[in-house]
Scaffold this motif. Structure first.
Motif, PDB file in Angstrom:
ATOM      1  N   GLN A 102      48.379  -7.203  22.280  1.00 21.41           N
ATOM      2  CA  GLN A 102      49.328  -6.142  22.562  1.00 21.41           C
ATOM      3  C   GLN A 102      48.664  -4.770  22.507  1.00 21.41           C
ATOM      4  O   GLN A 102      48.961  -3.892  23.317  1.00 21.41           O
ATOM      5  CB  GLN A 102      50.503  -6.191  21.581  1.00 21.41           C
ATOM      6  CG  GLN A 102      51.600  -5.181  21.900  1.00 21.41           C
ATOM      7  CD  GLN A 102      52.635  -5.046  20.794  1.00 21.41           C
ATOM      8  OE1 GLN A 102      52.328  -5.292  19.630  1.00 21.41           O
ATOM      9  NE2 GLN A 102      53.853  -4.664  21.145  1.00 21.41           N
ATOM     10  N   HIS A 108      47.238  -3.035  25.608  1.00 21.59           N
ATOM     11  CA  HIS A 108      48.142  -2.460  26.602  1.00 21.59           C
ATOM     12  C   HIS A 108      48.270  -0.945  26.437  1.00 21.59           C
ATOM     13  O   HIS A 108      48.852  -0.285  27.299  1.00 21.59           O
ATOM     14  CB  HIS A 108      49.528  -3.110  26.489  1.00 21.59           C
ATOM     15  CG  HIS A 108      49.546  -4.547  26.906  1.00 21.59           C
ATOM     16  ND1 HIS A 108      49.904  -4.958  28.174  1.00 21.59           N
ATOM     17  CD2 HIS A 108      49.236  -5.681  26.235  1.00 21.59           C
ATOM     18  CE1 HIS A 108      49.819  -6.272  28.261  1.00 21.59           C
ATOM     19  NE2 HIS A 108      49.420  -6.738  27.087  1.00 21.59           N
ATOM     20  N   ASN A 161      48.143  -9.226  14.640  1.00 23.53           N
ATOM     21  CA  ASN A 161      49.395  -8.578  15.007  1.00 23.53           C
ATOM     22  C   ASN A 161      50.454  -9.656  15.247  1.00 23.53           C
ATOM     23  O   ASN A 161      50.329 -10.457  16.171  1.00 23.53           O
ATOM     24  CB  ASN A 161      49.190  -7.732  16.271  1.00 23.53           C
ATOM     25  CG  ASN A 161      50.437  -7.003  16.698  1.00 23.53           C
ATOM     26  OD1 ASN A 161      51.418  -6.935  15.957  1.00 23.53           O
ATOM     27  ND2 ASN A 161      50.422  -6.451  17.901  1.00 23.53           N
ATOM     28  N   ALA A 208      53.214  -9.550  16.588  1.00 20.52           N
ATOM     29  CA  ALA A 208      53.821  -9.488  17.921  1.00 20.52           C
ATOM     30  C   ALA A 208      53.009 -10.257  18.958  1.00 20.52           C
ATOM     31  O   ALA A 208      53.549 -10.653  19.996  1.00 20.52           O
ATOM     32  CB  ALA A 208      53.981  -8.027  18.347  1.00 20.52           C
ATOM     33  N   ASP A 209      51.706 -10.462  18.702  1.00 22.26           N
ATOM     34  CA  ASP A 209      50.893 -11.260  19.622  1.00 22.26           C
ATOM     35  C   ASP A 209      51.224 -12.745  19.523  1.00 22.26           C
ATOM     36  O   ASP A 209      51.074 -13.481  20.499  1.00 22.26           O
ATOM     37  CB  ASP A 209      49.396 -11.056  19.325  1.00 22.26           C
ATOM     38  CG  ASP A 209      48.901  -9.677  19.730  1.00 22.26           C
ATOM     39  OD1 ASP A 209      49.414  -9.138  20.728  1.00 22.26           O
ATOM     40  OD2 ASP A 209      48.020  -9.140  19.039  1.00 22.26           O
ATOM     41  N   TYR A 210      51.657 -13.182  18.365  1.00 22.19           N
ATOM     42  CA  TYR A 210      51.931 -14.605  18.142  1.00 22.19           C
ATOM     43  C   TYR A 210      53.411 -14.943  18.267  1.00 22.19           C
ATOM     44  O   TYR A 210      53.772 -16.104  18.466  1.00 22.19           O
ATOM     45  CB  TYR A 210      51.421 -15.015  16.755  1.00 22.19           C
ATOM     46  CG  TYR A 210      49.985 -14.615  16.520  1.00 22.19           C
ATOM     47  CD1 TYR A 210      48.981 -15.057  17.372  1.00 22.19           C
ATOM     48  CD2 TYR A 210      49.630 -13.763  15.472  1.00 22.19           C
ATOM     49  CE1 TYR A 210      47.662 -14.679  17.188  1.00 22.19           C
ATOM     50  CE2 TYR A 210      48.309 -13.377  15.282  1.00 22.19           C
ATOM     51  CZ  TYR A 210      47.335 -13.835  16.142  1.00 22.19           C
ATOM     52  OH  TYR A 210      46.031 -13.445  15.957  1.00 22.19           O
ATOM     53  N   PRO A 252      56.105 -13.295  20.596  1.00 25.76           N
ATOM     54  CA  PRO A 252      56.400 -12.267  21.604  1.00 25.76           C
ATOM     55  C   PRO A 252      57.765 -11.604  21.463  1.00 25.76           C
ATOM     56  O   PRO A 252      57.946 -10.470  21.915  1.00 25.76           O
ATOM     57  CB  PRO A 252      56.317 -13.055  22.925  1.00 25.76           C
ATOM     58  CG  PRO A 252      55.381 -14.184  22.631  1.00 25.76           C
ATOM     59  CD  PRO A 252      55.648 -14.555  21.200  1.00 25.76           C
ATOM     60  N   LYS A 312      57.588  -8.051  20.118  1.00 29.25           N
ATOM     61  CA  LYS A 312      56.860  -6.971  20.793  1.00 29.25           C
ATOM     62  C   LYS A 312      57.672  -5.690  20.981  1.00 29.25           C
ATOM     63  O   LYS A 312      57.154  -4.588  20.754  1.00 29.25           O
ATOM     64  CB  LYS A 312      56.313  -7.465  22.139  1.00 29.25           C
ATOM     65  CG  LYS A 312      55.111  -8.387  21.991  1.00 29.25           C
ATOM     66  CD  LYS A 312      54.471  -8.727  23.316  1.00 29.25           C
ATOM     67  CE  LYS A 312      53.222  -9.589  23.095  1.00 29.25           C
ATOM     68  NZ  LYS A 312      52.531  -9.912  24.359  1.00 29.25           N
ATOM     69  N   PRO A 313      58.946  -5.781  21.390  1.00 26.24           N
ATOM     70  CA  PRO A 313      59.700  -4.526  21.565  1.00 26.24           C
ATOM     71  C   PRO A 313      59.871  -3.736  20.271  1.00 26.24           C
ATOM     72  O   PRO A 313      60.091  -2.524  20.314  1.00 26.24           O
ATOM     73  CB  PRO A 313      61.058  -5.001  22.099  1.00 26.24           C
ATOM     74  CG  PRO A 313      60.809  -6.363  22.661  1.00 26.24           C
ATOM     75  CD  PRO A 313      59.743  -6.957  21.799  1.00 26.24           C
ATOM     76  N   ASP A 328      57.559  -3.695  17.639  1.00 32.69           N
ATOM     77  CA  ASP A 328      56.279  -3.239  17.088  1.00 32.69           C
ATOM     78  C   ASP A 328      56.345  -3.139  15.559  1.00 32.69           C
ATOM     79  O   ASP A 328      56.135  -2.064  14.976  1.00 32.69           O
ATOM     80  CB  ASP A 328      55.918  -1.874  17.685  1.00 32.69           C
ATOM     81  CG  ASP A 328      54.484  -1.439  17.401  1.00 32.69           C
ATOM     82  OD1 ASP A 328      53.646  -2.315  17.108  1.00 32.69           O
ATOM     83  OD2 ASP A 328      54.212  -0.226  17.455  1.00 32.69           O
ATOM     84  N   MET A 388      51.139  -0.864  18.262  1.00 35.05           N
ATOM     85  CA  MET A 388      51.132  -0.153  19.541  1.00 35.05           C
ATOM     86  C   MET A 388      51.145   1.366  19.338  1.00 35.05           C
ATOM     87  O   MET A 388      50.470   2.113  20.066  1.00 35.05           O
ATOM     88  CB  MET A 388      52.333  -0.574  20.385  1.00 35.05           C
ATOM     89  CG  MET A 388      52.075  -1.796  21.241  1.00 35.05           C
ATOM     90  SD  MET A 388      50.677  -1.600  22.371  1.00 35.05           S
ATOM     91  CE  MET A 388      51.318  -0.417  23.533  1.00 35.05           C
TER      92      MET A 388
END
Length: 497
Positions: A102, A105, A218, A220-222, A224, A227-228, A230, A235
């Motif tokens: 993530q 990005h 992270n 959020a990488d494992y 998903p 992710k929004p 964080d 991020m």
């Protein structure tokens, strides 16, 4: 008639489901073996803080091609030269994509960086060709060696000053400053910082910030779904670090473009920025200023972090093995001459120096798992199916310590390379610290020169001894990250031979 049609439709749907389930079952049965995952978290709790070592232990049980689950990310671990060659060379097209964290990005780096672009794109092929044939070709490297020689002399002067006062050198700090200046000289023809300079900390915070945030685990990488949100602020911090470094590189680019505009007849510089600007203003390639900035960011961060880490490990091993240190110094005196300056052209005549660098690359590869790849198609390797979308990690750390490949793998023995025609340029899969195949590190030619020349500069005219209070430290303790550095910073006192 309607009932018959319904029956036929149900039969077709049922038969299709049966065939899909049977096919899926066959695929699952052929997946690489691995430890049983827990619900939701998979095998994440088993990894500890040194996953490369955990994977090495697990591979002894499950084999050189094994699988684990990192949350929702199905991951295949490659732990042998044979399997690495299959993945990177024989089936390189199937495994040429990147599994992108993530953090990458940030600032749209994943969409512009050559390191993460799909290899099938014209942009990737153009950038790769530019790196190979122009930026890092021998003629380009030779053209900028005078800039690097000047920075190495500054390192020599600093070590001389420490020797005269009996001051211990923080090898990582000195290695970072030297590497940063060697990189900035080669890329931009200027000095980024100096010894005992306040600007060192600023650069260090930004570059180590980028390297750390990309390598930090992270959630959020494992998972998903996170992710929004964080949840770890990855991020947010990545945007800050990437943005600061891109702004610095942009200022160098704008300054150079302005200089070329106002002084069109001035002699051109011999650095890589000049090469990239010439290419961007030509008609053969379509590269933009953003392409230039993100490529230079990759080189700056990747080169600074991995080279600094490797220099510290090189010096650590030479200090812990004084007989090897003495042997290298004797070769340097014999070939170069006592008190004379080591030149890049001398390296070809220094086989023991080359052997020392190779041995450290085997024993302490800077990136123990390389950058993650991703399978773009289902592909059978070694009798097992690696499914599309799987993350691929290559454990070069495990291969470097495998007793079936290397005799006495836990001993630091540069001599093993004196009679072996093995190099780390991507052809000998038992030694691939820079990767291999299409995704081999493009900056390897520059890293090769930096590691050899910095080591030679530090060893040629000085003897070294560990700082007294560091004598009982665990000198093999590792700190995992994008590059695996020494957990205990190396401090050593130089003195004249």
């Amino acid at each position: 008639m309607d009932n018959y049609a319904i029956f036929i439709a149900l039969f077709i749907v049922s038969w299709t489901c049966f065939l899909w389930i049977r096919s899926r079952g066959r695929k699952l049965a052929k997946l690489p073996p691995g430890p049983r995952p827990l619900p939701i978290v998979g095998n994440m709790l088993q990894l500890g803080n040194k996953p490369h070592q955990t994977f090495a232990q697990l591979s002894k049980k499950y084999g050189p091609l094994m699988s684990i689950h990192l949350g929702s990310v199905y991951t295949v671990i490659v732990s042998s030269p044979e399997m690495a060659k299959e993945v990177m060379l024989k089936f390189g097209g199937s495994f040429s994509s990147r599994h992108i964290a993530q953090a990458v990005h940030a600032c749209d780096h994943d969409k512009i960086s050559m390191g993460f672009l799909p290899v099938a794109t014209t942009k990737w092929r153009d950038m790769r060709k530019i790196c190979k044939e122009q930026m890092f070709a021998n003629h380009s490297m030779e053209g900028s060696q005078g800039l690097r020689q000047e920075k190495l002399q500054q390192l020599l002067d600093y070590v001389q000053k420490c020797s005269e006062t009996g001051k211990a050198v923080d090898i990582r700090e000195a290695g970072f400053i030297t590497t940063l200046n060697l990189m900035s000289a080669t890329l931009f023809s200027f000095q980024a910082t100096g010894f005992e300079s306040k600007t060192t900390q600023e650069f260090k915070e930004i570059i180590e910030g980028v390297a750390t945030i990309v390598g930090v685990p992270n959630f959020a990488d494992y998972f998903p779904i996170l992710k929004p949100f964080d949840p770890q602020g990855v991020m947010r911090r990545a945007e800050s670090y990437f943005g600061q470094l891109l702004d610095k590189i942009d200022s160098y680019l704008v300054e150079r473009l302005e200089s070329r505009k106002t002084n069109p007849n001035a002699p051109k510089k011999t650095d890589l920025l000049e090469t990239l600007i010439d290419i961007s203003q030509g008609s053969e390639y379509q590269i933009t200023n953003d392409d230039i900035k993100h490529l230079l960011l990759d080189l700056f961060v990747g080169g600074s972090e991995t080279n600094t880490t490797s220099i510290e490990w090189i010096m650590s091993e030479l200090l812990l093995n004084p007989d090897k240190q003495a042997k290298l110094r004797e070769e340097l005196k014999s070939v170069v001459g006592e008190g004379k300056e080591v030149r890049e052209s001398d390296v070809a005549r220094l086989p023991y120096l080359q052997a020392v660098i190779k041995e450290v690359m085997r024993y302490h590869p800077p990136g123990p798992l390389l950058l993650p790849r991703a399978a773009v198609t289902d592909q059978e390797v070694g009798g097992y199916l690696i499914p599309k979308g799987a993350q691929i990690l290559t454990n070069v750390w495990a291969m470097g310590r495998d007793p079936s490949i290397w005799e006495n793998p836990e001993s630091f023995e540069p001599e093993r390379f004196l009679d072996k025609r093995i190099d780390f340029k991507g052809q000998d899969f038992e030694l691939i610290p820079f990767g291999a195949g299409r995704r081999i590190c493009p900056g390897m030619p520059l890293a090769n020169r930096i590691l050899h020349m910095t080591t030679a500069t530090l060893i040629h005219n000085f003897n070294w001894k560990l700082q007294v209070e560091d004598g009982d430290a665990d000198h093999n303790a590792e700190l995992f990250g994008l590059a695996v550095r020494r957990a205990v910073p190396l401090r050593a006192i130089p003195f004249k031979c």
